[in-house]
Design a protein around this motif. Structure first.
Motif, mmCIF file in Angstrom:
data_model
loop_
_atom_site.group_PDB
_atom_site.id
_atom_site.type_symbol
_atom_site.label_atom_id
_atom_site.label_comp_id
_atom_site.label_asym_id
_atom_site.label_seq_id
_atom_site.Cartn_x
_atom_site.Cartn_y
_atom_site.Cartn_z
ATOM 1 N N LYS A 21 0.890 -1.172 0.000
ATOM 2 C CA LYS A 21 0.000 0.000 0.000
ATOM 3 C C LYS A 21 0.922 1.215 0.000
ATOM 4 O O LYS A 21 1.829 1.318 0.831
ATOM 5 C CB LYS A 21 -0.879 0.015 1.239
ATOM 6 N N VAL A 22 0.713 2.112 -0.961
ATOM 7 C CA VAL A 22 1.587 3.266 -1.155
ATOM 8 C C VAL A 22 0.778 4.553 -1.034
ATOM 9 O O VAL A 22 -0.266 4.698 -1.669
ATOM 10 C CB VAL A 22 2.248 3.214 -2.555
ATOM 11 N N THR A 23 1.276 5.471 -0.226
ATOM 12 C CA THR A 23 0.693 6.809 -0.134
ATOM 13 C C THR A 23 1.652 7.764 -0.836
ATOM 14 O O THR A 23 2.842 7.788 -0.527
ATOM 15 C CB THR A 23 0.502 7.239 1.329
ATOM 16 N N LEU A 24 1.110 8.522 -1.789
ATOM 17 C CA LEU A 24 1.928 9.446 -2.575
ATOM 18 C C LEU A 24 1.663 10.891 -2.176
ATOM 19 O O LEU A 24 0.613 11.211 -1.605
ATOM 20 C CB LEU A 24 1.624 9.274 -4.065
ATOM 21 N N ARG A 25 2.612 11.754 -2.523
ATOM 22 C CA ARG A 25 2.424 13.192 -2.276
ATOM 23 C C ARG A 25 1.172 13.649 -3.016
ATOM 24 O O ARG A 25 0.934 13.243 -4.163
ATOM 25 C CB ARG A 25 3.624 13.981 -2.777
ATOM 26 N N ILE A 59 5.693 4.803 -10.360
ATOM 27 C CA ILE A 59 5.815 5.630 -9.151
ATOM 28 C C ILE A 59 7.282 5.979 -8.948
ATOM 29 O O ILE A 59 8.135 5.096 -8.895
ATOM 30 C CB ILE A 59 5.279 4.880 -7.913
ATOM 31 N N ARG A 60 7.556 7.265 -8.833
ATOM 32 C CA ARG A 60 8.915 7.720 -8.550
ATOM 33 C C ARG A 60 9.141 7.687 -7.045
ATOM 34 O O ARG A 60 8.254 8.032 -6.264
ATOM 35 C CB ARG A 60 9.132 9.143 -9.056
ATOM 36 N N ALA A 61 10.329 7.284 -6.628
ATOM 37 C CA ALA A 61 10.652 7.165 -5.209
ATOM 38 C C ALA A 61 10.418 8.474 -4.459
ATOM 39 O O ALA A 61 9.921 8.473 -3.332
ATOM 40 C CB ALA A 61 12.099 6.706 -5.035
ATOM 41 N N GLU A 62 10.724 9.603 -5.086
ATOM 42 C CA GLU A 62 10.591 10.888 -4.394
ATOM 43 C C GLU A 62 9.133 11.299 -4.174
ATOM 44 O O GLU A 62 8.858 12.208 -3.396
ATOM 45 C CB GLU A 62 11.357 11.996 -5.116
ATOM 46 N N ASP A 63 8.185 10.625 -4.816
ATOM 47 C CA ASP A 63 6.768 10.935 -4.630
ATOM 48 C C ASP A 63 6.123 10.115 -3.506
ATOM 49 O O ASP A 63 4.981 10.360 -3.151
ATOM 50 C CB ASP A 63 5.992 10.686 -5.927
ATOM 51 N N ILE A 64 6.857 9.160 -2.961
ATOM 52 C CA ILE A 64 6.297 8.271 -1.929
ATOM 53 C C ILE A 64 6.396 8.911 -0.556
ATOM 54 O O ILE A 64 7.465 9.332 -0.132
ATOM 55 C CB ILE A 64 7.023 6.910 -1.926
ATOM 56 N N ILE A 65 5.248 8.979 0.133
ATOM 57 C CA ILE A 65 5.213 9.442 1.520
ATOM 58 C C ILE A 65 5.377 8.241 2.442
ATOM 59 O O ILE A 65 6.127 8.271 3.406
ATOM 60 C CB ILE A 65 3.908 10.191 1.840
ATOM 61 N N SER A 66 4.646 7.159 2.156
ATOM 62 C CA SER A 66 4.774 5.940 2.954
ATOM 63 C C SER A 66 4.495 4.731 2.074
ATOM 64 O O SER A 66 3.781 4.825 1.092
ATOM 65 C CB SER A 66 3.825 5.963 4.152
ATOM 66 N N ILE A 67 5.086 3.612 2.481
ATOM 67 C CA ILE A 67 4.857 2.361 1.779
ATOM 68 C C ILE A 67 4.827 1.246 2.822
ATOM 69 O O ILE A 67 5.678 1.223 3.732
ATOM 70 C CB ILE A 67 5.912 2.109 0.685
ATOM 71 N N THR A 68 3.823 0.383 2.716
ATOM 72 C CA THR A 68 3.633 -0.698 3.685
ATOM 73 C C THR A 68 3.474 -1.997 2.944
ATOM 74 O O THR A 68 2.668 -2.089 2.018
ATOM 75 C CB THR A 68 2.358 -0.440 4.526
#
Length: 72
Positions: A21-25, A59-68
């Motif tokens: 589960k990924v939360t993005l900016r 998904i670019r790494a710099e756009d990720i806020i959290s990843i689970t």
């Protein structure tokens, strides 16, 4: 700085095929946010492709806020 190192370490541990589960900016305009799916591809920089119900999303790494990592 510790937050970014923690995120970088989490991205290194994840493998292709893992369910996440990924939360993005919010600026990315991604919908839904957060999104979940399986990692289809990933590179050494932490960028990844997520295969979800909506198809494959880059998904670019710099756009990720959290990843689970999710079970299953």
């Amino acid at each position: 700085m510790a937050i970014f190192q923690s995120l970088a370490n989490a991205l290194k541990v994840l493998a292709v095929g893992d369910r996440v589960k990924v939360t993005l900016r919010p600026e990315t305009g991604a919908f839904p946010n957060p999104m979940d799916g399986r990692i289809a591809e990933k590179d050494e920089a932490g960028n990844l492709s997520l295969k979800s119900e909506r198809g494959v999303v880059g998904i670019r790494a710099e756009d990720i806020i959290s990843i689970t990592k999710m079970p299953g």
